[in-house]
Design a protein around this motif. Structure first.
Motif, mmCIF file in Angstrom:
data_model
loop_
_atom_site.group_PDB
_atom_site.id
_atom_site.type_symbol
_atom_site.label_atom_id
_atom_site.label_comp_id
_atom_site.label_asym_id
_atom_site.label_seq_id
_atom_site.Cartn_x
_atom_site.Cartn_y
_atom_site.Cartn_z
ATOM 1 N N GLN A 30 0.827 -1.207 0.000
ATOM 2 C CA GLN A 30 0.000 0.000 0.000
ATOM 3 C C GLN A 30 0.863 1.259 0.000
ATOM 4 O O GLN A 30 0.596 2.219 -0.729
ATOM 5 C CB GLN A 30 -0.923 -0.004 1.212
ATOM 6 N N ALA A 31 1.929 1.252 0.796
ATOM 7 C CA ALA A 31 2.818 2.417 0.845
ATOM 8 C C ALA A 31 3.472 2.665 -0.509
ATOM 9 O O ALA A 31 3.647 3.822 -0.934
ATOM 10 C CB ALA A 31 3.886 2.214 1.917
ATOM 11 N N VAL A 34 1.103 4.592 -2.675
ATOM 12 C CA VAL A 34 0.987 5.995 -2.274
ATOM 13 C C VAL A 34 2.191 6.794 -2.773
ATOM 14 O O VAL A 34 2.043 7.889 -3.331
ATOM 15 C CB VAL A 34 0.854 6.093 -0.736
ATOM 16 N N LEU A 121 4.130 1.014 9.005
ATOM 17 C CA LEU A 121 3.249 0.705 7.876
ATOM 18 C C LEU A 121 2.004 -0.052 8.342
ATOM 19 O O LEU A 121 1.452 -0.889 7.635
ATOM 20 C CB LEU A 121 3.986 -0.095 6.792
ATOM 21 N N GLN A 123 -1.768 -0.904 9.278
ATOM 22 C CA GLN A 123 -3.052 -0.588 8.656
ATOM 23 C C GLN A 123 -4.252 -1.061 9.472
ATOM 24 O O GLN A 123 -5.369 -0.689 9.163
ATOM 25 C CB GLN A 123 -3.135 -1.240 7.272
ATOM 26 N N GLU A 150 0.124 4.228 11.241
ATOM 27 C CA GLU A 150 -0.272 4.382 9.844
ATOM 28 C C GLU A 150 0.609 5.439 9.167
ATOM 29 O O GLU A 150 0.875 6.501 9.718
ATOM 30 C CB GLU A 150 -1.741 4.759 9.756
ATOM 31 N N GLU A 152 0.558 6.297 5.422
ATOM 32 C CA GLU A 152 0.305 6.766 4.062
ATOM 33 C C GLU A 152 0.212 8.286 3.939
ATOM 34 O O GLU A 152 0.690 8.867 2.960
ATOM 35 C CB GLU A 152 -0.990 6.144 3.523
ATOM 36 N N GLN A 153 -0.405 8.965 4.905
ATOM 37 C CA GLN A 153 -0.575 10.414 4.795
ATOM 38 C C GLN A 153 0.681 11.149 5.202
ATOM 39 O O GLN A 153 0.978 12.231 4.669
ATOM 40 C CB GLN A 153 -1.762 10.859 5.653
ATOM 41 N N PRO A 179 -4.889 8.261 7.612
ATOM 42 C CA PRO A 179 -5.406 8.793 6.347
ATOM 43 C C PRO A 179 -6.925 8.759 6.289
ATOM 44 O O PRO A 179 -7.552 7.755 6.622
ATOM 45 C CB PRO A 179 -4.797 7.853 5.304
ATOM 46 N N LEU A 185 -6.969 6.820 -1.074
ATOM 47 C CA LEU A 185 -5.735 6.058 -1.285
ATOM 48 C C LEU A 185 -5.799 5.306 -2.612
ATOM 49 O O LEU A 185 -6.851 4.807 -2.996
ATOM 50 C CB LEU A 185 -5.541 5.052 -0.145
ATOM 51 N N PRO A 188 -3.625 -0.851 -3.569
ATOM 52 C CA PRO A 188 -2.285 -1.389 -3.289
ATOM 53 C C PRO A 188 -1.569 -1.790 -4.575
ATOM 54 O O PRO A 188 -2.188 -2.295 -5.520
ATOM 55 C CB PRO A 188 -2.581 -2.613 -2.405
#
Length: 801
Positions: A30-31, A34, A121, A123, A150, A152-153, A179, A185, A188
């Protein structure tokens, strides 16, 4: 220099891991999506999906998942401007893990100027080990920034800052911002993963662990996803929503964020396109919102995907229509109960759940044909020994009534949880009040734990003034033994005759009329129980060797497929050499000889026949002479007032006869077994322990029909009612009785049993003063009474192997 590299290192996991290390890379995938959406390009190196990724043994207890650290480093491009390396609970923060260190050290050496971010990372869905950030940074001096939870943001902003300002002067930690909305998002980045290598890795994990059955199978093209993040409930042991608490104290409301059906529709379509045939929903609590769960189930049906939900659902939100949608697509429905005692669930766990909902779902899932697993834990602060037995009893009854499999684990205080605060050695009472829980007995210890997996499964870590660590081990050992006994092969004990050439004072068949059974009816019963899956058979009596049809019944039973056939005998007939040879070569797999004294006088006192001793001993010797390899020989003794002090001599005699196995039986309350025959139980138990200590290295010794509390420390020898679980006694007049249930009705539980760690397995105490003769006396017409139910005439067609 090229852009960012997202690195998922290999994992060093216990074979008794919790959570799902083979899906721990979801956050990295997922990262990568992003970062790619912002930077336009990214490198993803996933140790679980590189060629050669496998499960490799490291020690007897630990395995490596994925390729080696060296292979991960070798797969990275030579020129990278920044590295994001995943930190998981399986890397055992805050200790320096060799797998993670094996990636970080060469990275830092090869790229001295490039910033390295160590990122959770996280989730949702997997446990959080909330170790101190300072300790983690100290363990990994190669790292510039530790990004918690988390990412991602916060990750794109952090990487831009590091590129602009360079490596910080001192390593630091930051808390990631959750996020929102999740739909913003990107999907993935599974296109950056070698999915075929990923699937081969999962196959290697299944093969390497060698588990006979997976409740949530990962082979057959399985991929992970989340449909939600977080959980709104405040269960005391849970580590979800880590940003909502500080040091175990709630500082913000717990919430759940959800992906929309439109987003999930695109995601499931993408996974199906990548080759997925099964998806694992790793949500912390997938079914807390009814509309969301309905939509998820509909989408899984639309994309024709099997699915697994390893984290336990709430029973009160599982509805019949959900079970209908699960049937045929879900391997195991996972339900979280935590405790089988409502008061513990309310006051300690803070579950906000009615136990009746667990029972309801168990029955409805059984009727719908959906296999179910229910999670329980024992060893919570504030729980009593009686409460623990209450949970184990609830779990067992639910299993027996519905087939729901009970997963019982030890309560384990993960750092950062309210449970951890309640078990702090200092300030425990204050911590409990601050956590909103009633004051409970203060725990005495909280160990420093490096690897949490084995603690959930095998090693209790909380003890209080009401129970010790050893108590908890004994509770779980007993439960596991009791559960295993119910899963083992079922056994039929067939009384082929009531005739006997002895007159034992304690005889289980009492004063019954001396008849042989009708051989045709007995053959019908053998067919009936073999068709029901029974694989073990014991021929008993009376004296079974007096029935002229015994050898034929043994041969017939083996042809039907009975794997083990035992004959229990006084061995007087086998003193005739030819009969001993025929019996041992008939297909029998074991013979137990009843010896009730070390000398002729004692034996005669108990069996009522003066000449029996010499014949029994000679019969045992003949069995030893003729028994082929694979036929196990042993002896039984029933302890009475006249022989219990001579058990040592019996053990010596049994060994001298060449019998390497001795069953020591305490009296059961039927037949002639009354208090006038029974010895003092405690005294007989002490003598038995003395004999076990002296002879256990020379012979197998089992103790039958004795409550555990009489022989503490000798549990491995106490088979108790194990030998009677799902054992059906077939009497000469064709009556069929579940022996375990019959004897359980004649046991008495006393006050001391309430908190006993063996209560779930031990039936309690026999009351021999009130042991009426069972109403199984024979009339001639009984011998021809048809077998109950529609049973075919004896035939081996379709059963012969």
């Amino acid at each position: 220099m090229s852009g960012t590299a997202i690195v998922f290192p290999p994992i060093r996991a216990s074979r008794d891991f919790i959570d799902y290390p083979y899906f721990a890379d979801l956050g990295a995938v997922q990262a990568a999506a992003v970062i790619r959406a912002i930077e336009g390009g990214v490198t993803l190196v996933d140790a679980l999906a590189l060629p050669g990724a496998t499960l490799a043994p490291l020690t007897d207890d630990q395995v490596r998942l994925g390729v080696t650290p060296e292979a991960v480093v070798a797969a990275l491009p030579a020129s990278v401007s920044a590295f994001v390396v995943a930190l998981t609970p399986f890397h055992r923060p805050p200790t320096r893990d060799p797998m993670l260190a094996g990636v970080l050290a060469p990275l830092r050496a090869a790229h001295p100027e490039a910033p390295i971010v160590l990122a959770d990372l996280y989730q949702s869905g997997q446990h959080v080990v909330d170790a101190a950030s300072e300790a983690i940074l100290e363990a990994y001096p190669e790292v510039d920034v530790l990004l918690r939870y988390e990412a991602e943001q916060s990750l794109p902003v952090l990487l831009a800052e590091l590129r602009e300002q360079g490596r910080p002067a001192r390593p630091c930690a930051r808390i990631g911002v959750e996020p929102t909305p999740l739909d913003a998002l990107p999907l993935p980045a599974w296109d950056l993963v070698d999915v075929e290598a990923y699937f081969r890795f999962h196959e290697a994990v299944v093969e390497g662990l060698g588990r006979p059955r997976w409740a949530f199978p990962i082979d057959g093209a399985s991929m992970p996803l989340l449909t939600t993040r977080g959980c709104p409930y405040r269960c005391v042991h849970c580590s979800s929503n880590p940003t909502s608490r500080r040091n175990g104290e709630q500082i913000a409301p717990k919430t759940q964020r959800r992906y929309s059906p439109a987003y999930l529709d695109r995601l499931l379509g993408e996974l199906k396109l990548r080759g997925a045939r099964r998806v694992h929903l790793l949500d912390e609590l997938v079914n807390v919102n009814e509309a969301h769960f309905d939509a998820v189930l509909a989408l899984l049906g639309k994309h024709d995907l099997r699915f697994e939900v390893p984290n336990g659902m709430r029973a009160d939100y599982v509805l019949p229509r959900h079970l209908e949608a699960m049937r045929g697509r879900l391997t195991t429905l996972s339900i979280s109960a935590e405790s089988g005692v409502q008061q513990v669930l309310d006051r300690v766990v803070d579950k906000q759940l009615d136990l009746a909902e667990i029972t309801r779902v168990g029955h409805q899932a059984s009727q719908a044909g959906v296999d179910t697993l229910v999670h329980f834990m024992i060893g919570l602060p504030g729980e009593t020994r009686r409460d623990i037995n209450g949970t184990l009893d609830f779990a067992l009854r639910l299993h027996e009534e519905t087939g729901a499999w009970p997963s019982v684990q030890f309560a384990t205080p993960l750092p950062g949880t309210r449970l951890a605060r309640m078990t702090e050695p200092s300030g425990s009472a204050e911590a409990q009040r601050a956590a909103g829980a009633p004051e409970r007995p203060k725990p005495r210890t909280l160990p420093v734990i490096e690897d949490y997996g084995p603690y959930f499964q095998k090693a209790p870590s909380i003890e209080t003034s009401d129970f010790s660590l050893e108590d908890l081990r004994r509770f779980k050992w007993t439960f596991d033994q009791r559960l295993a006994a119910g899963q083992g092969p079922k056994k039929v004990i067939m009384n082929v005759t009531y005739r006997c050439n002895n007159r034992c004072t304690f005889c289980a068949t009492g004063t019954r009329t001396q008849f042989d059974g009708n051989v045709e009816r007995q053959r019908e019963l053998l067919v009936k129980y073999r068709k029901l899956g029974v694989r073990l058979l014991d021929f008993d009596g009376g004296e079974p060797t007096l029935n002229p049809n015994l050898l034929g019944l043994i041969r017939f039973a083996r042809r039907l497929g009975y794997e083990k056939v035992n004959v229990t005998t006084n061995a007087r007939m086998t003193s005739y050499d030819e009969f001993a040879r025929k019996l041992t070569h008939s297909g029998v797999t074991s013979v137990l000889v009843s010896i009730h004294g070390p000398d002729a006088q004692t034996h005669a006192q108990n069996v009522g026949v003066a000449e029996a001793f010499e014949q029994t001993c000679e019969g045992a010797r003949a069995l030893v002479r003729h028994a082929p390899a694979g036929v196990e020989l042993g002896a039984n003794i029933t302890l009475t007032k006249s022989n219990h002090r001579k058990l040592w001599g019996v053990a010596e005699l049994v060994l001298s006869l060449g019998l390497p196995w001795l069953n020591v039986q305490f009296l059961t309350p039927f037949g002639r077994a009354t208090s006038s025959v029974a010895p003092d139980t405690a005294e007989a138990a002490r003598e038995t322990m003395r004999v076990i200590d002296a002879f256990k290295d020379r012979m197998k010794i089992q103790v039958i029909n004795l409550p555990f509390c009489f022989m503490p420390g000798y549990e491995d020898h106490l088979t108790g009612d194990l030998l009677k679980l799902e054992r059906h006694m077939l009497f000469v007049n064709n009556d069929e009785v579940n022996l375990f249930e019959y004897l359980r009705e004649r046991r008495v539980k006393k006050e001391v049993c309430g908190g006993c760690p063996h209560a779930i397995f031990c039936g309690g105490f026999y009351e021999l003063e009130d042991a009426p003769e069972p109403k199984w006396l024979i009339r001639p017409e009984d011998l021809l009474r048809p077998v109950a139910g529609e049973v075919p005439r004896p035939t081996v067609e379709g059963l012969v192997r």
